[in-house]
Design a protein around this motif. Sequence first.
Motif, PDB file in Angstrom:
ATOM      1  N   UNK A 184      23.443  76.954  27.218  1.00  0.00           N
ATOM      2  CA  UNK A 184      23.884  75.865  26.356  1.00  0.00           C
ATOM      3  C   UNK A 184      24.822  76.401  25.279  1.00  0.00           C
ATOM      4  N   UNK A 185      25.215  75.551  24.335  1.00  0.00           N
ATOM      5  CA  UNK A 185      26.207  75.946  23.329  1.00  0.00           C
ATOM      6  C   UNK A 185      25.688  77.042  22.412  1.00  0.00           C
ATOM      7  N   UNK A 186      24.388  77.064  22.143  1.00  0.00           N
ATOM      8  CA  UNK A 186      23.830  78.120  21.286  1.00  0.00           C
ATOM      9  C   UNK A 186      23.917  79.457  22.006  1.00  0.00           C
ATOM     10  N   UNK A 187      23.555  79.478  23.277  1.00  0.00           N
ATOM     11  CA  UNK A 187      23.653  80.709  24.062  1.00  0.00           C
ATOM     12  C   UNK A 187      25.102  81.165  24.193  1.00  0.00           C
ATOM     13  N   UNK A 188      26.031  80.211  24.334  1.00  0.00           N
ATOM     14  CA  UNK A 188      27.445  80.560  24.460  1.00  0.00           C
ATOM     15  C   UNK A 188      27.964  81.198  23.173  1.00  0.00           C
ATOM     16  N   UNK A 189      27.576  80.643  22.031  1.00  0.00           N
ATOM     17  CA  UNK A 189      27.992  81.208  20.748  1.00  0.00           C
ATOM     18  C   UNK A 189      27.413  82.604  20.570  1.00  0.00           C
ATOM     19  N   UNK A 190      26.154  82.782  20.971  1.00  0.00           N
ATOM     20  CA  UNK A 190      25.540  84.109  20.864  1.00  0.00           C
ATOM     21  C   UNK A 190      26.279  85.114  21.740  1.00  0.00           C
ATOM     22  N   UNK A 191      26.586  84.742  22.969  1.00  0.00           N
ATOM     23  CA  UNK A 191      27.294  85.653  23.878  1.00  0.00           C
ATOM     24  C   UNK A 191      28.636  86.068  23.286  1.00  0.00           C
TER      25      UNK A 191
END
Length: 245
Positions: A184-191
């Motif tokens: 999701x968007x949170x995981x994408x930002x973390x990556x």
Amino acid sequence: MLTRNVNYELSIQDSIGSYGDENLREGVLLLSVDCSGCGYLKIGPALAALEKEEEGLGAAFYHLLRLSLYRWLRLYDHTDAEAYNENLREWAEQEDEQAREEYEIADVGGALPAFLRGEDKRQAKDYRALIRRHRRGPQRAWIESLLRIAALTRVPSRSPRELIDAYWDDIPLPALLICFHDQDAIAAAFDAEARSMQEASHEPTYLQVFSPSNPAEADKAFRGFARFLAINLELFTLVEALNQA
């Protein structure tokens, strides 16, 4: 349990700094735990199940977990992803129009479940009161685990700020990524952020300085470390359960 979920490294040494290149004062040791690889929690399905039990229960669970863990651990959650997006917008504004199109800003707000959107003015005590009403409900194992985490973290970890400010450039690396769904968007930002996380010298996740010849200091340092372990063991027991929801 810990080695399945997170990469921690314990060290006890008589030196300090990013490369251990400066000695501490005579007769003093530094006990520290560094995190080089964070755990992963996909919490969305579990929160949805809790919301079915009572409206607001999923939100209370999420917020109490975050508020409790922040006293001892660095997390990466939706607030970090929002802060990253805000930085991207500021950087994009400084570019010409064509370059702005290269910035990919994930929809963090859209990744949040509907019951987590908007302002929540409740306090930790309100979350605990609601959660305790469900100690005998279908998800009582999750509830009891969270309440144990809240109790263990009631007293915050107190690291020596004067040493941290003098020898490390940045806050600890996250010990846990909390997203709502895979990719999701949170995981994408973390990556995206993770690619540059190793560029600064990060303070340890847990840090205490003590004199081995001072029983009270040594006891305080190791009791703190024992609590750190207890928090993490309870946390990642819960994480493994919630990831199966």
